[in-house]
Design a protein around this motif. Sequence first.
Motif, mmCIF file in Angstrom:
data_model
loop_
_atom_site.group_PDB
_atom_site.id
_atom_site.type_symbol
_atom_site.label_atom_id
_atom_site.label_comp_id
_atom_site.label_asym_id
_atom_site.label_seq_id
_atom_site.Cartn_x
_atom_site.Cartn_y
_atom_site.Cartn_z
ATOM 1 N N PHE B 89 0.837 -1.205 0.000
ATOM 2 C CA PHE B 89 0.000 0.000 0.000
ATOM 3 C C PHE B 89 0.869 1.251 0.000
ATOM 4 N N THR B 90 1.866 1.251 0.879
ATOM 5 C CA THR B 90 2.718 2.432 0.999
ATOM 6 C C THR B 90 3.541 2.647 -0.269
ATOM 7 N N TYR B 91 3.984 1.551 -0.856
ATOM 8 C CA TYR B 91 4.735 1.647 -2.119
ATOM 9 C C TYR B 91 3.909 2.421 -3.148
ATOM 10 N N VAL B 92 2.653 2.009 -3.297
ATOM 11 C CA VAL B 92 1.799 2.664 -4.292
ATOM 12 C C VAL B 92 1.589 4.139 -3.940
ATOM 13 N N GLU B 93 1.411 4.436 -2.654
ATOM 14 C CA GLU B 93 1.179 5.825 -2.244
ATOM 15 C C GLU B 93 2.371 6.721 -2.540
ATOM 16 N N LEU B 94 3.580 6.128 -2.407
ATOM 17 C CA LEU B 94 4.779 6.952 -2.568
ATOM 18 C C LEU B 94 5.094 7.261 -4.028
ATOM 19 N N LEU B 95 4.427 6.556 -4.942
ATOM 20 C CA LEU B 95 4.757 6.717 -6.360
ATOM 21 C C LEU B 95 4.393 8.085 -6.913
ATOM 22 N N ASP B 96 3.283 8.648 -6.464
ATOM 23 C CA ASP B 96 2.834 9.894 -7.080
ATOM 24 C C ASP B 96 2.049 10.764 -6.100
ATOM 25 N N LYS B 97 2.609 11.939 -5.840
ATOM 26 C CA LYS B 97 1.969 12.912 -4.955
ATOM 27 C C LYS B 97 0.571 13.295 -5.404
ATOM 28 N N SER B 98 0.351 13.250 -6.726
ATOM 29 C CA SER B 98 -0.934 13.768 -7.187
ATOM 30 C C SER B 98 -2.096 12.914 -6.685
ATOM 31 N N ASN B 99 -1.801 11.703 -6.191
ATOM 32 C CA ASN B 99 -2.872 10.878 -5.652
ATOM 33 C C ASN B 99 -2.945 10.941 -4.134
ATOM 34 N N TYR B 100 -2.142 11.806 -3.518
ATOM 35 C CA TYR B 100 -2.088 11.851 -2.056
ATOM 36 C C TYR B 100 -3.450 12.163 -1.442
ATOM 37 N N LEU B 101 -3.797 11.389 -0.431
ATOM 38 C CA LEU B 101 -4.982 11.690 0.367
ATOM 39 C C LEU B 101 -4.606 11.457 1.819
#
Lengths: 384, 433
Positions: B89-101
């Motif tokens: 999950f964290t890997y995917v989150e770190l890939l792109d700021k534009s999806n940050y929530l």
Amino acid sequence: MFIKQIPFLKAERLTSRSAFNVLLTLVFSVTIASCVPDVDDNNSTNFDRSELLNNYSDNIVIPAYEEYVASTNNLLTVINDFALSPADNSKLLTCIEQLKIVSLKWQLASLFDFGPASDYALLEFTNSYPTSTGDIELSIGAENWIAGQASNIDNVGLPALDYLLNEEGAMDKLNANPARVSHLVRQAEFLNEQGELVLETWQSSYQSNFVSMTGTEMGSSIGAILNAFNRVFEANIRKQKLGLPSGVSTFSGNPLPGHVEAKYANYWSIDLLYEALLSIEKVYMGNSSSSNPIDMEGVGFDDYLISLGDEAFGQGLNNDIIAQIQSSKEAVLSLDDPLSEFVLTNQETCLSVYSELQALVVLFKVDMMSSLGVLITYQDNDGD
Amino acid sequence: MIDSAPLITLRRLFGALVIFSTLRFIFNGWIDCQILDPLVTFPFEGFEWLPRPSRFGAYTLFAGMLIGGVSIMTGKVYKVGCLVFFLCFTYVELLDKSNYLNHYYFVSLMSFLLCFLPANKPRLKVHAYLLSTCKLLIVMVYFFAGLAKLNGDWLFHAQPLTLWLPQHSDFPLLGSLFQYRETAYVFSWFGAIFDLATPFALFSNHARKYFYPLLVCFHILTWLLFPIGIFPWVMIACTTVFFTAKSHRRFWNYFKKFNLDLPDSVINPAEPKSYKKVFAIVFLTIQFVFPVRHLMYSGNYLWHEAGYRFGWRVMLIEKSGWANFFVIHSKGNKQEVNLSSWLTKNQEKMVSTQPDMIVQFAHHLSDYWRDSLHQDIAVNAEVWVSLNGRRSQLFVDPNIDLSSINNTWAQRSYVIPMDSVISHSQFQSLDDD
């Protein structure tokens, strides 16, 4: 554990409970107090979105398509007439005149690039330029020509008709080659069919759909019409009609005269750009189509903006938008046809007109959109 | 030593929610449009080295999340499952700021914490400090969210709710109230008080049972009004840990299959090693300090957003922007960049309002021109942003070479301070110089 069960905490427990009750009562009474009085004050943002949508669909969008389709019908008629006697120069001139009328009518119709128009890719099939003359020449000989495929986008529509009717020596070429004339007819038929399809879909089903989606989320009618309005203005009007020919996107910074709209007619580009601005103004104000029996000021984005915003963000913003539309129109009038020559000789002027249009993009896309609170979301969003 | 029942509820609900969320992500087609389609990405600083997954890699990561989620929900191979879920999950989150929530960040933290909680053994008692760490992590979200609401825009201008609420005039029952500006004020103040009161109400044994239904209503209302995904459900689920173990056991006894009978023999765990407690304290300290790092920066942090992310700032700003990037060639000519050919719609929206992403995009441009076209270029941008009902203002210095800036912890001096209002006419004359 953080709260331990110790006897002397009992008194405190009572307090925390009553404090909580006080809080609830407080919130509740504030809610009541603030809702009951001022019903008729001007802080109310009571705005009937269905009235707005009805005005757009019945007085603006559908009439715009009707007028556009009527003009493409006429074009088809005069082109068919010309096809019967391709040696008649006056008939060719009639076709050219009618093509200009179609191109002008198209400017308003092009702004509604959502719903049926986007399903049929009307914008792409009607006005993608520069057109590929090589592909047009190839398809002239083709016995079975099927338009409406992705590969057709750059060899159909208004730019293709502009080429066939207005290119250097068009009369002689058409006269000499019957296949060229029949391709001209096929092109006019396709243009007309596309417009008819979109108009019919609006009338038969989409209209009721459109006026019923009164929300403001992505995919609602207001979201759709505003997004299309902004996108077409930014990309198809500002950038395509003026920016690209002026050389804003070239590596060398040199103008691209071949990228002007209606380049074979050569003298239409500014008229079309000006008409596009008039259409933008009309749609922003919610004014009905000019040749309607009554040219009336309807409920438009301007009224919506004023009803929602405060002094600065509502009325003030509306004033600024109207002023910026005016100065954009004036700026466009400072350009001279043929635009394809003007971009070469007066690139600086073109760029300054371009920046006027740019200022309007900011007012529409940033100020107006955030004032209207239309959430543009493509995925979940927590307000970051 | 306390009964571990609340933790069992937590992992069951949390596991179910992350499974749902992962499936929703997959079936919405977001793997393609958020992970695989983008031409360029905006990784978080310090994580640029994480390779972008291939299609196979992306599906593997999501399979990992699903398997991890099932293992969290069922308690089978629990610790490994937690770790797998957390990492994927964290890997995917770190890939792109534009999806940050914010709630993605919360899910990361919670799944990290779950790795250390013995939430899979109904018969085992747990150490109180573990449950407390968990509770503090949860109330922190409310506390900082409430604290962030104590700003002028929120309290005295009722923004951004004034912009958002009137759009919901067709909402059942409450809809007709949303057209009044007073309603936005009531919602704003209530929201701020609610968030700040939540930690205390949840810890109070007496207020809790009255407060919890209110909390559920509050979250459901926000879920109905705003597109905030599964966040409300995550919070509704996680806040159940505040209830006593007895209530948890009573609750699960309604469901025969999942009941948690009081164990005949209770196993007491060994005394925790002291480093574990230190670890918990360090973890919590970081969580309490990190969200307030914005205090290091001058200016309005809602505007420049330095220290904004990872701070539980939920539904706090309505920011819209428009960015026009220019590549400046060595000969001095300016070439406008077509954003839509570089960025997805969502990335375009984020790049238009977030300074660090503006800088990252400038680097993407200069890298491309240097590596593929062998040209040294500078990058300028004309960016206009409107924040919380203010008119649009110029956002970053239009004459600065953005590709020469690096995102660091330093003050973002390339961001023009808010309210130094530069009008369009002034801008144009500035441009001519």
